[in-house]
Motif scaffolding. Sequence first.
Motif: not given
Length: 135
Positions: A46-54
């Motif tokens: 998941l490199a580069g992807q936002s985890y916030v709120g997921k």
Amino acid sequence: MAKVFRARQGIGRTVRGVALVAQDGFSARYDLDRIAGIFSRPTHKLAGQSYVGKILILDTAKGGVASAWMLHEMASRGVTPLALVFNSVNPIIVQGAALADLPMLTGFDEDITAAVPNGNEVEVNPSTGELTLLE
């Protein structure tokens, strides 16, 4: 009809959101840029992807006590996933999720990372131990 997966363990409140799924592990210490809210380890799926709120759906939790307090620190700044869902966890991550007030499910009869499509909306209900794919 919605598909429901049952976990053996869960903590926290019920939440709904978009699933961020990968057949990879999770370490708050080594995998994340906790300021930017993204996966930062270049070799993470998941490199580069936002985890916030997921709703993070990953294979296993990695790490020691630093990961636990890092989850709490992330929560104090509002830079957290909405929930954590794993095939397996260690007790330290469970403690960290509880301290950070992050809902968590773990212990499914099938590989949850293979069963849930990335980007699908899901509901996590720790009190019933259910993860529901929403349509």
